[in-house]
Design an enzyme around this catalytic site. Structure first.
Site, short mmCIF file in Angstrom:
data_model
loop_
_atom_site.label_atom_id
_atom_site.label_comp_id
_atom_site.label_asym_id
_atom_site.label_seq_id
_atom_site.Cartn_x
_atom_site.Cartn_y
_atom_site.Cartn_z
N ASP A 209 41.94 8.65 107.19
CA ASP A 209 42.85 7.99 108.17
C ASP A 209 43.91 8.97 108.65
OD1 ASP A 209 43.66 8.47 105.61
OD2 ASP A 209 45.23 6.91 105.44
N GLU A 210 43.31 10.18 108.95
CA GLU A 210 44.43 11.24 109.34
C GLU A 210 44.06 11.50 110.75
OE1 GLU A 210 45.04 13.81 104.95
OE2 GLU A 210 43.38 14.47 106.58
#
Length: 327
Positions: free
Chosen positions: A247-248
């Site tokens: 989720d970066e």
């Protein structure tokens, strides 16, 4: 795939030999005993000269553009996707408003060049100031030469597709880690020379693991795609956006001096909230860290590390604020 929005000379021309194309056009001009031979590309900007024969009497040079609505010979070839031979244009009223006649040309022979999917790329052609009487063998020769050019276009097209696949994050369609690092580094070097105000962002979706655990990975994937869509909506085409993994998300962007970075971050957060709501996805927040690119620090790895630290500071501060509110 490359198309009419893609000006060939803006691409990685090392994939093909433009020198070979130049020699091909020069040979055509010599065989036809004409001063002007061309490879022309049709783009949204107009009919652009990619290659022009090297002759002192040739009035057109590579990069020259003729307006898209001009009544030129190549326009008709591209429209019909068929060869065109005009032996004496001045005797044919069809070409009365052709700007090439104003430059003194009177004879034209051209054949269409197609992209691999059959859409028109442009033409290979010869023009002469005099009338002409080309033998059928000459027409077949120029058609054989255009096949060589189409083979090169096929190679460019295939390479572009493969490169796009290699550079894209499979789920979101934005750049993957490797592509982002390469492209962002280059962007920041350019921005340094232009003295632009640039930032590197590092974004983490808060409690993303809970989304996967509570709603399933397919919902988690939709949240990631909503984040990528939000990036695309809020940043301009010149900005570099990517997904490092999980989720970066990251970005390298330049802002007008009148725009504050805080306003841009608010725009991203708002777009993300709206995309989640529009897709009926669980509400979830973002932690965003950033660093300003100084003139002496455009190493992308170091900048990402600084933005990452800032992001974790924001995340921890948000947790402290939440705990304090609950007590």
């Amino acid at each position: 795939m490359l198309d009419n929005n893609t000006w060939l000379l803006d691409q990685d021309t090392q994939l093909i030999s433009l020198n070979k194309w130049q020699k091909t056009v020069d040979i055509i001009a010599r065989i036809f005993k004409t001063p002007a031979g061309f490879i022309v590309q049709k783009t949204d900007a107009g009919y652009q000269i990619v290659i022009a024969s090297d002759h002192e009497a040739n009035p057109y040079q590579p990069g020259d553009t003729i307006p898209i609505n001009a009544n030129i010979f190549c326009r008709e070839v591209i429209r019909s996707k068929r060869p065109l031979y005009v032996a004496d244009a001045k005797s044919d009223s069809t070409w009365d408003d052709n700007p090439e006649l104003e430059d003194g040309f009177n004879s034209y022979l051209g054949v269409p060049i197609l992209w691999p999917d059959g859409s028109p790329f442009g033409t290979v052609c010869v023009l002469d100031f005099s009338t002409s009487n080309y033998h059928q063998d000459y027409i077949e020769l120029i058609e054989q030469l255009k096949d060589v050019i189409e083979d090169d276009l096929g190679f460019i097209d295939n390479f572009t597709k493969m490169r796009q696949i290699a550079m894209q994050d499979e789920l979101t369609g934005i750049y993957n880690r490797r592509a982002f690092m390469i492209l962002a580094e280059q962007k920041l070097k350019i921005s340094k020379r232009m003295d632009a105000q640039c930032y590197v962002l590092f974004i983490d979706i808060n409690d993303f693991k809970d989304i996967n655990d509570n709603f399933g990975h397919h919902i988690g994937d939709n949240v990631l795609m909503a984040m990528a869509d939000s990036f695309k909506e809020c940043l301009v085409e010149e900005d570099i956006i990517g997904r490092l993994g999980g989720d970066e998300f990251v970005a390298a962007l330049c802002l007008d001096a009148r725009i504050k970075i805080e306003h841009k971050l608010l725009h991203i957060r708002t777009a993300f909230e709206q995309n989640l709501a529009a897709k009926a996805l669980p509400s979830i927040s973002l932690s965003i860290g950033y660093t300003l690119v100084a003139k002496d620090n455009y190493d992308i790895a170091s900048l990402l590390s600084l933005a990452d630290e800032h992001m974790y500071d924001e995340k921890n501060q948000a947790k402290k604020t939440y705990i304090k509110a609950q007590s």
